[in-house]
Design a protein around this motif. Structure first.
Motif, mmCIF file in Angstrom:
data_model
loop_
_atom_site.group_PDB
_atom_site.id
_atom_site.type_symbol
_atom_site.label_atom_id
_atom_site.label_comp_id
_atom_site.label_asym_id
_atom_site.label_seq_id
_atom_site.Cartn_x
_atom_site.Cartn_y
_atom_site.Cartn_z
ATOM 1 N N LEU A 399 0.828 -1.210 0.000
ATOM 2 C CA LEU A 399 0.000 0.000 0.000
ATOM 3 C C LEU A 399 0.865 1.264 0.000
ATOM 4 O O LEU A 399 0.503 2.266 -0.630
ATOM 5 N N SER A 400 1.995 1.231 0.702
ATOM 6 C CA SER A 400 2.898 2.383 0.699
ATOM 7 C C SER A 400 3.446 2.636 -0.699
ATOM 8 O O SER A 400 3.551 3.792 -1.144
ATOM 9 N N GLN A 401 3.790 1.576 -1.417
ATOM 10 C CA GLN A 401 4.271 1.754 -2.784
ATOM 11 C C GLN A 401 3.159 2.255 -3.702
ATOM 12 O O GLN A 401 3.392 3.088 -4.583
ATOM 13 N N VAL A 402 1.945 1.764 -3.488
ATOM 14 C CA VAL A 402 0.806 2.248 -4.272
ATOM 15 C C VAL A 402 0.623 3.748 -4.055
ATOM 16 O O VAL A 402 0.375 4.511 -5.015
ATOM 17 N N ARG A 405 3.217 5.739 -6.038
ATOM 18 C CA ARG A 405 2.900 5.775 -7.462
ATOM 19 C C ARG A 405 1.737 6.724 -7.741
ATOM 20 O O ARG A 405 1.716 7.423 -8.756
ATOM 21 N N LEU A 406 0.758 6.704 -6.849
ATOM 22 C CA LEU A 406 -0.398 7.580 -7.046
ATOM 23 C C LEU A 406 0.018 9.045 -6.998
ATOM 24 O O LEU A 406 -0.506 9.885 -7.744
ATOM 25 N N ALA A 443 -4.159 6.530 -16.644
ATOM 26 C CA ALA A 443 -2.798 6.643 -16.109
ATOM 27 C C ALA A 443 -2.689 5.985 -14.734
ATOM 28 O O ALA A 443 -1.680 5.336 -14.418
ATOM 29 N N ILE A 444 -3.727 6.124 -13.927
ATOM 30 C CA ILE A 444 -3.725 5.502 -12.601
ATOM 31 C C ILE A 444 -3.723 3.976 -12.727
ATOM 32 O O ILE A 444 -2.956 3.273 -12.055
ATOM 33 N N ILE A 445 -4.592 3.446 -13.590
ATOM 34 C CA ILE A 445 -4.665 1.984 -13.762
ATOM 35 C C ILE A 445 -3.345 1.449 -14.274
ATOM 36 O O ILE A 445 -2.840 0.415 -13.800
ATOM 37 N N LEU A 448 -0.633 1.713 -11.365
ATOM 38 C CA LEU A 448 -0.850 0.824 -10.225
ATOM 39 C C LEU A 448 -0.843 -0.650 -10.626
ATOM 40 O O LEU A 448 -0.726 -1.518 -9.753
ATOM 41 N N SER A 449 -0.955 -0.946 -11.914
ATOM 42 C CA SER A 449 -0.975 -2.340 -12.357
ATOM 43 C C SER A 449 0.408 -2.882 -12.665
ATOM 44 O O SER A 449 0.556 -4.081 -12.910
ATOM 45 N N ALA A 450 1.429 -2.023 -12.681
ATOM 46 C CA ALA A 450 2.793 -2.500 -12.924
ATOM 47 C C ALA A 450 3.249 -3.359 -11.745
ATOM 48 O O ALA A 450 2.782 -3.189 -10.612
ATOM 49 N N PRO A 451 4.172 -4.313 -11.958
ATOM 50 C CA PRO A 451 4.607 -5.209 -10.870
ATOM 51 C C PRO A 451 5.253 -4.429 -9.713
ATOM 52 O O PRO A 451 5.852 -3.379 -9.902
ATOM 53 N N TYR A 452 5.126 -4.992 -8.512
ATOM 54 C CA TYR A 452 5.707 -4.417 -7.302
ATOM 55 C C TYR A 452 6.736 -5.389 -6.727
ATOM 56 O O TYR A 452 6.506 -6.606 -6.703
ATOM 57 N N GLN A 453 7.837 -4.831 -6.253
ATOM 58 C CA GLN A 453 8.835 -5.635 -5.567
ATOM 59 C C GLN A 453 8.740 -5.336 -4.075
ATOM 60 O O GLN A 453 9.094 -4.247 -3.622
ATOM 61 N N VAL A 454 8.226 -6.294 -3.317
ATOM 62 C CA VAL A 454 8.081 -6.141 -1.869
ATOM 63 C C VAL A 454 8.877 -7.250 -1.198
ATOM 64 O O VAL A 454 8.517 -8.430 -1.302
ATOM 65 N N ASP A 455 9.970 -6.855 -0.544
ATOM 66 C CA ASP A 455 10.903 -7.833 0.032
ATOM 67 C C ASP A 455 11.367 -8.784 -1.077
ATOM 68 O O ASP A 455 11.905 -8.343 -2.081
ATOM 69 N N GLN A 456 11.156 -10.076 -0.901
ATOM 70 C CA GLN A 456 11.586 -11.031 -1.930
ATOM 71 C C GLN A 456 10.443 -11.422 -2.874
ATOM 72 O O GLN A 456 10.590 -12.353 -3.663
ATOM 73 N N HIS A 457 9.327 -10.709 -2.794
ATOM 74 C CA HIS A 457 8.155 -11.089 -3.567
ATOM 75 C C HIS A 457 7.932 -10.115 -4.726
ATOM 76 O O HIS A 457 8.041 -8.896 -4.558
ATOM 77 N N MET A 458 7.622 -10.660 -5.869
ATOM 78 C CA MET A 458 7.169 -9.870 -7.009
ATOM 79 C C MET A 458 5.649 -9.970 -7.053
ATOM 80 O O MET A 458 5.093 -11.042 -7.296
ATOM 81 N N LEU A 459 4.987 -8.856 -6.796
ATOM 82 C CA LEU A 459 3.543 -8.860 -6.636
ATOM 83 C C LEU A 459 2.875 -8.149 -7.802
ATOM 84 O O LEU A 459 3.413 -7.178 -8.356
ATOM 85 N N HIS A 460 1.685 -8.646 -8.159
ATOM 86 C CA HIS A 460 0.905 -8.065 -9.256
ATOM 87 C C HIS A 460 -0.501 -7.780 -8.745
ATOM 88 O O HIS A 460 -1.213 -8.697 -8.312
#
Length: 769
Positions: A399-402, A405-406, A443-445, A448-460
């Motif tokens: 959520l912090s990364q979101v 980006r916002l 632009a928001i979609i 926010l839809s690009a991949p996120y790197q959180v710790d060792q996880h790649m999240l979508h």
């Protein structure tokens, strides 16, 4: 004072303690009088009164006195902390027994002697009553409990007709003692209550003085008529980092201005202080920033003008305090009240304030003739699955990364914030053109839809956006927010990852859903729901081996309502649980009258499986209907594993242990995973009608999927059921592909329970065959 009501404050406890302490102090008088009275009675009445009567009475008196001493000792050992109104009532019980034993003495012994001995007894009784009244004076309930039995005893003692004046005199005497006790108790209570309150206030004042001396947060200050410091206190000098001698005679305003004195850039609080000093008027709690040794502090000053005896102005005298910590705390609280602590974005209330301001400015600028501002609501897709699988800590980091980006997307006047959970919002105070809102939403979609790197996880995760414009979609903030929320609901319903603008029919659809929900809540109570049964047929023998229970709803005004309409509403309104349990009980009751080799299949939702009492509800339905567990088949979809895999598997294992059959419905249409099949012993896999239709049209993908499912089921010892078979060609096709059972209109539409029973021969016919 009486002990008939609970004591709720410290003052009352202090009075109670004083009452019992007074009674304990005078107890020796009471017990001493009892001993003297006992000896006196034996001396005077031993010759005329039976020994057994005197002896029994003496034993009773001694026993009561010893019991009173023992109870008083136990109470004192418990300490003042354990005292309560019940102690007064227990003490009154002892006083009642004390008065009663002397009343018995008057009633029995007075008949044993002559007139001279009666006078002696009256003299003794009067002394006993006086001593008792004195010892019980602080306890009005005990005084009444002692003296009232004595008054009754006086009536028995002066029983002769000629002794009426003596009876009246003795009763008046006893009542006077009782009245004196009550008056004394009232005065006693008022005095000790006032003393207790005074002690409490003294303790509070002492505590405040000690805190003031220990904290030393305030200081005194004074100026002369020229607004120069005089009589500088050590505390004020310490706060300014100087000595009293250095501050003596210094200008107060210049001292507080610090480096701003030369530039003339003063804080507003300092200007207010200067105005008060010039006008020679009192001021209170005036807050201003003060530069102390290169650091800024917040001070709060209060003062009043001083005059001599002739009324000549002498200057000001006041008090000051350093409120920097309180000011910082207040600023932090204000920050928390307006900003989200996790993401740092404006929170819901701050967003509402920005939206109100944007609406007001847009209304003033455009006079309501054209769209002036927009409100966008954003909801993350698939965020709950990340929270459930990786934990809330990972979800918070996402959520912090979101939020970051916002912020990069929302530039210029656009105002973004977090509503709560995984919901965000954007206020667009100005709309440049008709494409501005769709452009920002896209632009928001994308961002926010690009991949996120959180710790060792790649999240979508994805994002869905709903937007509303003012004034077309709402002139007030509440209306605009509601419109954007409806648009977001539509975007989520269409699969997410898209932007939907508000349309008027969305409100009508929402109102329709609301009315449908209200009606559905009444459907169970008013018996509007009913169950239909669709046959499940063995392919090889073309024989009915079971039925699937399907819930239907017929509203008295709206008529038949399709499950496609009311099932989603039931799931959103959390009504699917009670409806599902009702269907389960109804279906089991109906199936109990079918042949023993015919099963009943009932659909189970994820919400039902997650309920702690679901297994117990299944057992109860079987027990009440008398249906064998092996004849019940529960159908679940793969969606039940998405929120709590381990929990769903545990419940399914418990159902299997009961002998219940399990069926995996719509396999291949959702979140298919072979792991479910390997960890849960499903008895049947149901192939969705979409694959059956595709295979009948010779679609290669559908044929391959059916063959794969059949092969997989055969290797795991499971049975396949093809849904939606409507023609002979489709039947031959699924038979050729290896499906063991079929279900569809070809063999029968969903029917009432009575019609289902007629598909089987009567018991006598089955017996003959």
């Amino acid at each position: 004072m009486m002990g008939l009501a609970p004591i709720g404050d410290a003052a009352g406890l202090r009075v109670l303690e004083a009452q019992l302490r007074s009674a304990d102090g005078l107890a020796v008088l009471r017990h001493g009088m009892n001993i003297c009275g006992l000896l006196f009675l034996w001396q005077v009445f031993s010759l005329c009164c039976p020994s057994w009567l005197l002896g029994g009475w003496s034993i009773a008196l001694v026993a009561i006195s010893l019991a009173a001493l023992l109870l008083d000792r136990q109470r004192r050992q418990g300490g003042a902390a354990l005292l309560s109104a019940a102690d007064l009532r227990r003490h009154a019980v002892g006083a009642l027994l004390h008065g009663g034993v002397w009343a018995v003495c008057m009633a029995l012994i007075s008949h044993s002697g002559d007139t001279e001995q009666l006078v002696a007894l009256w003299t003794l009784i009067s002394c006993v009553m006086v001593c008792g009244a004195i010892s019980y004076a602080a306890l009005p309930l005990s005084a009444m409990a002692f003296l009232l039995p004595c008054i009754a005893g006086l009536f028995a003692m002066f029983h002769a007709g000629g002794e009426l004046p003596l009876r009246a005199l003795a009763s008046s005497y006893a009542l006077s003692l009782l009245g004196g006790c009550l008056i004394y108790a009232h005065t006693f209570g008022r005095q000790h209550s006032a003393t207790a309150q005074l002690v409490e206030k003294t303790e509070v004042v002492s505590l405040l003085l000690r805190e003031y001396e220990a904290g030393g947060s305030d200081w005194l200050w004074q100026t002369d008529a020229m607004r120069r410091l005089t009589g500088v206190s050590a505390r004020l000098a310490e706060m300014l980092g100087r000595t009293p001698a250095q501050l003596e005679g210094a200008s107060l305003v210049q001292l507080l201005a610090g480096s701003g004195w030369e530039s003339g850039r003063f804080a507003a609080g300092l200007r207010d202080l200067s105005d008060h000093l010039k006008q020679r008027e009192s001021f209170s709690n005036l807050a201003l920033p003060v530069e102390v040794q290169g650091q800024w502090r917040w001070w709060e000053l209060s003062a009043s003008p001083r005059h001599d005896e002739q009324g000549v102005f002498q200057g000001f005298r006041g008090v000051g305090s350093d409120v920097t910590a309180q000011r910082e705390s207040a600023d932090k609280i204000a920050q928390l009240a307006r900003f989200d602590p996790l993401t740092g974005l404006p929170n819901r209330s701050h967003l509402r304030e920005a939206l109100d301001n944007a609406l007001n400015r847009a209304l003033e600028a455009a006079h309501g003739r054209s769209p002036g501002c927009a409100y966008l609501m954003i909801d993350l897709d698939r965020f709950k699955a990340i929270n459930d699988t990786l934990g809330h800590q990972t979800g918070d980091k996402l959520l912090s990364q979101v939020a970051r980006r916002l912020l990069t997307v929302c530039t210029g006047d656009d105002f973004c914030g977090r509503i709560g959970g995984d919901e965000f919002a954007v206020v667009m105070p100005r709309i440049a053109d008709a494409a501005a809102v769709p452009r920002l939403a896209a632009a928001i979609i994308t961002a926010l839809s690009a991949p996120y790197q959180v710790d060792q996880h790649m999240l979508h995760v994805g994002a869905s956006v709903g937007s509303a414009l003012s004034p077309a979609d709402g002139r007030e903030a509440e209306a605009l927010i509601r419109s954007a929320d409806l648009a977001l609901y539509r975007a989520k319903g269409e699969g997410g990852g898209r932007h939907c603008a508000y349309e008027p029919q969305l409100h009508a659809q929402a109102e329709e859903r609301r009315q449908l929900e209200l009606a559905l809540r009444e459907a169970l109570e008013k018996d509007q729901l009913h169950v239909l049964y669709q046959p499940v047929v063995d392919v090889a023998e073309e024989r009915i081996v079971g039925f699937e229970a399907l819930v239907r709803w017929t509203h008295p005004e709206m008529g038949p309502i399709s499950p496609v309409r009311f099932i989603p509403v039931a799931e959103e309104a959390r009504l699917i649980g009670p409806i599902g349990e009702w269907v389960l009980r109804t279906a089991c009751q109906e199936a109990a009258g079918w042949p023993d080799d015919v099963r009943i299949a009932v659909n189970v939702s994820a919400e039902q499986l997650a309920h702690p009492s679901f297994v117990a509800a299944v057992v109860s339905a079987l027990a009440q209907s008398g249906l064998d567990a092996h004849r019940l088949e529960l159908e679940v979809t793969e969606s039940v594993f998405m929120t709590d895999d381990a929990g769903a598997l545990k419940v399914l294992d418990q159902l299997l242990a009961l002998g219940i059959q399990l069926s995996l419905d719509d396999f291949g249409t959702g979140y298919s995973s072979l792991g479910y099949l390997s960890r849960t012993r499903f008895n049947t896999i149901k192939i969705d009608r979409s694959f059956v239709v595709g295979a009948s049209r010779n679609t290669a993908e559908s044929l391959a999927i059916i063959r794969a499912v059949v092969t997989l089921a055969d290797s795991l010892g499971m049975v396949t059921t093809a849904e939606g078979v409507e023609t002979q060609a489709e039947l031959e096709m699924v038979r050729r592909l290896g499906c063991k059972k079929v279900q569809g209109y070809y063999f029968g539409r969903p029917m009432l329970g009575g019609d289902a029973v007629r598909l089987f021969p009567m018991p006598t016919q089955r017996a003959i065959g």
